[in-house]
Design a protein around this motif. Sequence first.
Motif, PDB file in Angstrom:
ATOM      1  N   VAL A 121      51.535  46.336  72.523  1.00  0.00           N
ATOM      2  CA  VAL A 121      52.779  47.108  72.557  1.00  0.00           C
ATOM      3  C   VAL A 121      53.380  47.181  71.160  1.00  0.00           C
ATOM      4  O   VAL A 121      53.835  48.248  70.724  1.00  0.00           O
ATOM      5  CB  VAL A 121      53.774  46.490  73.572  1.00  0.00           C
ATOM      6  CG1 VAL A 121      55.138  47.135  73.460  1.00  0.00           C
ATOM      7  CG2 VAL A 121      53.245  46.619  75.002  1.00  0.00           C
ATOM      8  N   VAL A 122      53.379  46.062  70.450  1.00  0.00           N
ATOM      9  CA  VAL A 122      53.927  46.044  69.089  1.00  0.00           C
ATOM     10  C   VAL A 122      53.115  46.981  68.190  1.00  0.00           C
ATOM     11  O   VAL A 122      53.683  47.754  67.411  1.00  0.00           O
ATOM     12  CB  VAL A 122      53.937  44.605  68.514  1.00  0.00           C
ATOM     13  CG1 VAL A 122      54.239  44.598  67.033  1.00  0.00           C
ATOM     14  CG2 VAL A 122      54.931  43.744  69.280  1.00  0.00           C
ATOM     15  N   GLN A 123      51.797  46.960  68.314  1.00  0.00           N
ATOM     16  CA  GLN A 123      50.937  47.839  67.503  1.00  0.00           C
ATOM     17  C   GLN A 123      51.202  49.309  67.830  1.00  0.00           C
ATOM     18  O   GLN A 123      51.292  50.141  66.930  1.00  0.00           O
ATOM     19  CB  GLN A 123      49.455  47.500  67.737  1.00  0.00           C
ATOM     20  CG  GLN A 123      49.033  46.161  67.204  1.00  0.00           C
ATOM     21  CD  GLN A 123      49.312  46.028  65.707  1.00  0.00           C
ATOM     22  OE1 GLN A 123      49.075  46.944  64.912  1.00  0.00           O
ATOM     23  NE2 GLN A 123      49.858  44.874  65.319  1.00  0.00           N
ATOM     24  N   MET A 124      51.385  49.629  69.093  1.00  0.00           N
ATOM     25  CA  MET A 124      51.647  51.009  69.491  1.00  0.00           C
ATOM     26  C   MET A 124      52.998  51.466  68.942  1.00  0.00           C
ATOM     27  O   MET A 124      53.123  52.579  68.425  1.00  0.00           O
ATOM     28  CB  MET A 124      51.642  51.128  71.021  1.00  0.00           C
ATOM     29  CG  MET A 124      51.874  52.548  71.527  1.00  0.00           C
ATOM     30  SD  MET A 124      51.983  52.631  73.315  1.00  0.00           S
ATOM     31  CE  MET A 124      53.521  51.808  73.617  1.00  0.00           C
ATOM     32  N   LEU A 125      54.010  50.609  69.032  1.00  0.00           N
ATOM     33  CA  LEU A 125      55.337  50.963  68.514  1.00  0.00           C
ATOM     34  C   LEU A 125      55.291  51.169  66.998  1.00  0.00           C
ATOM     35  O   LEU A 125      55.885  52.122  66.469  1.00  0.00           O
ATOM     36  CB  LEU A 125      56.369  49.889  68.876  1.00  0.00           C
ATOM     37  CG  LEU A 125      56.795  49.833  70.347  1.00  0.00           C
ATOM     38  CD1 LEU A 125      57.668  48.609  70.594  1.00  0.00           C
ATOM     39  CD2 LEU A 125      57.526  51.096  70.729  1.00  0.00           C
ATOM     40  N   LEU A 126      54.603  50.282  66.299  1.00  0.00           N
ATOM     41  CA  LEU A 126      54.484  50.427  64.832  1.00  0.00           C
ATOM     42  C   LEU A 126      53.769  51.728  64.471  1.00  0.00           C
ATOM     43  O   LEU A 126      54.162  52.420  63.529  1.00  0.00           O
ATOM     44  CB  LEU A 126      53.747  49.231  64.238  1.00  0.00           C
ATOM     45  CG  LEU A 126      54.544  47.938  64.114  1.00  0.00           C
ATOM     46  CD1 LEU A 126      53.645  46.804  63.626  1.00  0.00           C
ATOM     47  CD2 LEU A 126      55.713  48.124  63.151  1.00  0.00           C
ATOM     48  N   LYS A 127      52.751  52.060  65.216  1.00  0.00           N
ATOM     49  CA  LYS A 127      52.005  53.278  64.962  1.00  0.00           C
ATOM     50  C   LYS A 127      52.908  54.500  65.129  1.00  0.00           C
ATOM     51  O   LYS A 127      52.906  55.414  64.293  1.00  0.00           O
ATOM     52  CB  LYS A 127      50.812  53.364  65.915  1.00  0.00           C
ATOM     53  CG  LYS A 127      50.002  54.617  65.765  1.00  0.00           C
ATOM     54  CD  LYS A 127      48.866  54.637  66.780  1.00  0.00           C
ATOM     55  CE  LYS A 127      48.250  56.006  66.788  1.00  0.00           C
ATOM     56  NZ  LYS A 127      47.340  56.194  67.891  1.00  0.00           N
ATOM     57  N   HIS A 128      53.721  54.523  66.225  1.00  0.00           N
ATOM     58  CA  HIS A 128      54.580  55.664  66.466  1.00  0.00           C
ATOM     59  C   HIS A 128      55.751  55.711  65.483  1.00  0.00           C
ATOM     60  O   HIS A 128      56.202  56.799  65.107  1.00  0.00           O
ATOM     61  CB  HIS A 128      55.115  55.645  67.912  1.00  0.00           C
ATOM     62  CG  HIS A 128      54.070  56.048  68.913  1.00  0.00           C
ATOM     63  ND1 HIS A 128      53.561  57.313  68.996  1.00  0.00           N
ATOM     64  CD2 HIS A 128      53.439  55.315  69.884  1.00  0.00           C
ATOM     65  CE1 HIS A 128      52.677  57.371  69.967  1.00  0.00           C
ATOM     66  NE2 HIS A 128      52.581  56.152  70.515  1.00  0.00           N
ATOM     67  N   VAL A 129      56.220  54.581  65.059  1.00  0.00           N
ATOM     68  CA  VAL A 129      57.357  54.557  64.140  1.00  0.00           C
ATOM     69  C   VAL A 129      56.893  54.967  62.725  1.00  0.00           C
ATOM     70  O   VAL A 129      57.637  55.652  62.012  1.00  0.00           O
ATOM     71  CB  VAL A 129      58.007  53.156  64.124  1.00  0.00           C
ATOM     72  CG1 VAL A 129      58.996  53.004  62.984  1.00  0.00           C
ATOM     73  CG2 VAL A 129      58.672  52.885  65.454  1.00  0.00           C
ATOM     74  N   THR A 130      55.709  54.561  62.345  1.00  0.00           N
ATOM     75  CA  THR A 130      55.259  54.842  60.985  1.00  0.00           C
ATOM     76  C   THR A 130      54.549  56.170  60.850  1.00  0.00           C
ATOM     77  O   THR A 130      54.295  56.616  59.738  1.00  0.00           O
ATOM     78  CB  THR A 130      54.330  53.717  60.517  1.00  0.00           C
ATOM     79  OG1 THR A 130      53.223  53.606  61.414  1.00  0.00           O
ATOM     80  CG2 THR A 130      55.064  52.413  60.390  1.00  0.00           C
ATOM     81  N   THR A 131      54.249  56.820  61.917  1.00  0.00           N
ATOM     82  CA  THR A 131      53.595  58.115  61.852  1.00  0.00           C
ATOM     83  C   THR A 131      54.665  59.190  61.654  1.00  0.00           C
ATOM     84  O   THR A 131      55.636  59.255  62.383  1.00  0.00           O
ATOM     85  CB  THR A 131      52.807  58.407  63.141  1.00  0.00           C
ATOM     86  OG1 THR A 131      51.878  57.368  63.362  1.00  0.00           O
ATOM     87  CG2 THR A 131      52.101  59.746  63.065  1.00  0.00           C
ATOM     88  N   VAL A 132      54.417  60.039  60.627  1.00  0.00           N
ATOM     89  CA  VAL A 132      55.365  61.121  60.325  1.00  0.00           C
ATOM     90  C   VAL A 132      54.758  62.443  60.813  1.00  0.00           C
ATOM     91  O   VAL A 132      53.628  62.747  60.523  1.00  0.00           O
ATOM     92  CB  VAL A 132      55.652  61.196  58.814  1.00  0.00           C
ATOM     93  CG1 VAL A 132      56.582  62.333  58.494  1.00  0.00           C
ATOM     94  CG2 VAL A 132      56.183  59.876  58.314  1.00  0.00           C
TER      95      VAL A 132
END
Length: 110
Positions: free
Chosen positions: A97-108
């Motif tokens: 879940v943390v990896q998925m959130l980081l991916k969505h937050v850091t993707t522009v």
Amino acid sequence: MEASRGQNGIQQLLAAEQEAQHIVNTARNAKMARLKQAKEEAEKEITEFRAQAEYEFQKKVAESSGDSGANVKRLELETDAKINHLKNEAARISHDVVQMLLKHVTTVRN
């Protein structure tokens, strides 16, 4: 003779009336005694019925309250098991879940 015969007839009528009154009073007293006895018997039956009903009620209350303690214990065990299951599942997938959130937050996106 006529006077004594009439007097005698009146005496017989008075005696018959007194005897009839005595019979009526005896019957009335017997009826009142029977009614009193019936009332006492009914009150005794009511008292016995109430005692039996109270006994049954207390028995059911005791049975249900005894089950209540067992139900509380069972529910506590089930709740603890579900909490442990949720904690294990959260620990198992928290990294993903943390990896998925980081991916969505850091993707522009444009």
